[in-house]
Each structure stands twice: as C-alpha cells, then as structure tokens.
Design a protein around this motif. Structure first.
Motif, PDB file in Angstrom:
ATOM      1  N   GLY A   1      39.850   9.740  70.059  1.00 46.73           N
ATOM      2  CA  GLY A   1      38.717   8.831  70.148  1.00 46.73           C
ATOM      3  C   GLY A   1      37.421   9.338  69.549  1.00 46.73           C
ATOM      4  N   LYS A   2      37.409  10.574  69.022  1.00 51.22           N
ATOM      5  CA  LYS A   2      36.172  11.103  68.448  1.00 51.22           C
ATOM      6  C   LYS A   2      36.470  12.150  67.381  1.00 51.22           C
ATOM      7  N   THR A   3      35.448  12.477  66.628  1.00 50.65           N
ATOM      8  CA  THR A   3      35.525  13.538  65.623  1.00 50.65           C
ATOM      9  C   THR A   3      34.455  14.563  65.955  1.00 50.65           C
TER      10      THR A   3
ATOM     11  N   VAL B   1      38.094  15.159  54.742  1.00 51.64           N
ATOM     12  CA  VAL B   1      37.872  15.290  53.294  1.00 51.64           C
ATOM     13  C   VAL B   1      36.457  14.848  52.918  1.00 51.64           C
ATOM     14  N   ASP B   2      35.915  13.867  53.649  1.00 55.93           N
ATOM     15  CA  ASP B   2      34.594  13.340  53.331  1.00 55.93           C
ATOM     16  C   ASP B   2      33.447  14.163  53.920  1.00 55.93           C
ATOM     17  N   PHE B   3      33.744  15.065  54.864  1.00 53.01           N
ATOM     18  CA  PHE B   3      32.666  15.769  55.555  1.00 53.01           C
ATOM     19  C   PHE B   3      32.700  17.286  55.432  1.00 53.01           C
ATOM     20  N   ARG B   4      33.888  17.872  55.295  1.00 51.49           N
ATOM     21  CA  ARG B   4      33.955  19.335  55.252  1.00 51.49           C
ATOM     22  C   ARG B   4      33.152  19.874  54.066  1.00 51.49           C
ATOM     23  N   ASN B   5      32.304  20.867  54.334  1.00 50.67           N
ATOM     24  CA  ASN B   5      31.454  21.540  53.337  1.00 50.67           C
ATOM     25  C   ASN B   5      30.341  20.639  52.788  1.00 50.67           C
TER      26      ASN B   5
ATOM     27  N   GLY C   1      22.243  28.869  63.411  1.00 49.01           N
ATOM     28  CA  GLY C   1      23.217  28.831  64.494  1.00 49.01           C
ATOM     29  C   GLY C   1      24.148  27.647  64.292  1.00 49.01           C
ATOM     30  N   ARG C   2      25.179  27.588  65.120  1.00 45.12           N
ATOM     31  CA  ARG C   2      26.169  26.516  64.962  1.00 45.12           C
ATOM     32  C   ARG C   2      26.171  25.585  66.161  1.00 45.12           C
ATOM     33  N   ILE C   3      26.470  24.324  65.874  1.00 47.53           N
ATOM     34  CA  ILE C   3      26.573  23.316  66.923  1.00 47.53           C
ATOM     35  C   ILE C   3      27.859  22.521  66.737  1.00 47.53           C
ATOM     36  N   TYR C   4      28.275  21.874  67.814  1.00 40.79           N
ATOM     37  CA  TYR C   4      29.327  20.866  67.753  1.00 40.79           C
ATOM     38  C   TYR C   4      28.648  19.512  67.940  1.00 40.79           C
ATOM     39  N   ALA C   5      28.852  18.612  67.005  1.00 42.28           N
ATOM     40  CA  ALA C   5      28.349  17.245  67.123  1.00 42.28           C
ATOM     41  C   ALA C   5      29.551  16.314  67.210  1.00 42.28           C
ATOM     42  N   ASP C   6      29.674  15.609  68.338  1.00 36.42           N
ATOM     43  CA  ASP C   6      30.780  14.683  68.552  1.00 36.42           C
ATOM     44  C   ASP C   6      30.376  13.282  68.115  1.00 36.42           C
ATOM     45  N   VAL C   7      31.174  12.704  67.223  1.00 35.87           N
ATOM     46  CA  VAL C   7      30.937  11.358  66.700  1.00 35.87           C
ATOM     47  C   VAL C   7      32.069  10.470  67.186  1.00 35.87           C
ATOM     48  N   ASN C   8      31.751   9.307  67.764  1.00 39.46           N
ATOM     49  CA  ASN C   8      32.798   8.382  68.204  1.00 39.46           C
ATOM     50  C   ASN C   8      33.598   7.879  67.010  1.00 39.46           C
ATOM     51  N   GLY C   9      34.917   7.825  67.167  1.00 36.51           N
ATOM     52  CA  GLY C   9      35.778   7.313  66.114  1.00 36.51           C
ATOM     53  C   GLY C   9      36.280   8.400  65.177  1.00 36.51           C
ATOM     54  N   PHE C  10      36.906   7.953  64.105  1.00 35.61           N
ATOM     55  CA  PHE C  10      37.557   8.853  63.151  1.00 35.61           C
ATOM     56  C   PHE C  10      36.697   9.039  61.914  1.00 35.61           C
ATOM     57  N   LEU C  11      36.444  10.287  61.547  1.00 42.81           N
ATOM     58  CA  LEU C  11      35.821  10.635  60.271  1.00 42.81           C
ATOM     59  C   LEU C  11      36.817  11.475  59.494  1.00 42.81           C
TER      60      LEU C  11
END
Length: 197
Positions: free
Chosen positions: A71-73, A109-113, A96-106
């Motif tokens: 249900g999330k990415t 390929v479109d987001f990495r890097n 620093g690093r964070i985790y950002a949870d987005v509802n649904g599917f991302l």
C-alpha cells in the motif's frame, strides 16, 4: 532630447522589472504543504525526534533506495539543504538520511538516484542500515512530493548597459564601455548545472 529620456527611462524600468521577476522563486504546489514554515533542520529533529512527531516537514535530496511495501512506497533519501524554491542543492554532502513513505506504488526506475523533495508530517524514527552500518532514519508520511530534473544551461557573461548603442546587434566582439571607462570584452559563455522542474 526629452523623447530619448522617456525611452531610456522606460527601458531601464522594464529591465529592472524583469530582474525583479526573475529573482522570484516559488515553491511548487505539490510540495507547499499546509504550514508557512515546514521543519527543514534534520539535525534538530534527530536530536529529539519525539518532540517533532506530527510536525510538518520538508526535506529533499537524492533518492538512494526505493522499497515497494504493501500500500505504500518508502523512499530512502540522502538529504541536502533546499533553496528558496525547495529544490535540493547540488554538490553538497548529505545532511543525513530519511525514510519518506508515499501512499501507493512508485516505480523504482523513476525515482532511484533522482533528486526529490517531499513534504508531510514527521512520524518518528526507524532503525535501518547503510551498508552494514546500523543507522537511525527519521521517518515521515509524504503527503506531497516533487521529482526534479538536472539540466545544463549556457550563461552569457554580463553585458554593459549602454543606452548610446541601444537598438541592434553589435558587429564587434569588443565594445566600448562608457560607464567603466574602456573597452569591454564579454568573454566566453559559461555552462552551469541547475535543478529545474
């Protein structure tokens, strides 16, 4: 002579207005959020994360990893400072690093890097790893996000404002600069890398 002065003043006012407008940068609607000043200081949040839970935050940087969960990415973002338009700064070390949870599917390929900015409430922290090293990530629920493009643009060197020569292209590379008291060589154009929509 009066006609020239009116034209000169109109031209200078138009140039000043163009400069003022070009300096205005706004935050895209997708990442404006609901708060006038979302939290952007990751060091402060990580020093006492429980105090910031529920507060709206805006962070951005490079997406290091993408996990598609039920249900999330979850975007793992190496954060950097943001400019006045909420764009991540280029060539800066990670804050620093964070985790950002987005509802649904991302799609990874479109987001990495890619460069991204996210906005939403802070939800706490989560234990994880960077390689084999344990790491505590700040977590947030991203209610909005913006993926950015990195492009190269040509920047022309500054030209002198010389009303005596206004009205057409200059046939010469060297121009006389009456304000600076000599000939002016504009030099070569520069190429710079910028973050844009």
């Amino acid at each position: 002579m009066a006609v020239y002065n009116v034209k000169k003043c109109s031209w200078l006012l138009a140039a000043a207005a163009a400069l003022a407008l070009s300096g205005c940068v706004s935050v895209p609607d997708a990442i404006k959020g609901t708060s006038a000043t979302p939290q952007q200081d990751l060091t402060a949040v990580m020093s006492a994360p429980q105090l910031y839970v529920g507060q709206e935050a805006r962070f951005g940087g490079r997406v290091v990893n993408v996990d598609n969960l039920k249900g999330k990415t979850r975007l793992e973002i190496a954060t950097v400072s943001l400019d006045e338009g909420a764009r991540p700064a280029l060539n800066e070390p990670s804050q620093g690093r964070i985790y950002a949870d987005v509802n649904g599917f991302l799609d990874p390929v479109d987001f990495r890097n890619q460069l991204v900015t996210v906005v939403g409430p802070i939800t706490g922290t989560a234990e994880g790893k960077i390689g084999q090293t344990p790491y505590k990530f700040m977590t947030m629920q991203a209610t909005g996000y913006k993926r950015w493009n990195v492009v190269q643009q040509v920047v022309m060197p500054p030209q002198p404002i010389d009303p005596w020569f206004w009205g057409g292209p200059y046939p010469y590379r060297h121009h006389y600069d009456m304000w600076g008291g000599g000939w002016y060589n504009p030099g070569p154009a520069q190429v710079q890398t910028v973050v844009t929509e």
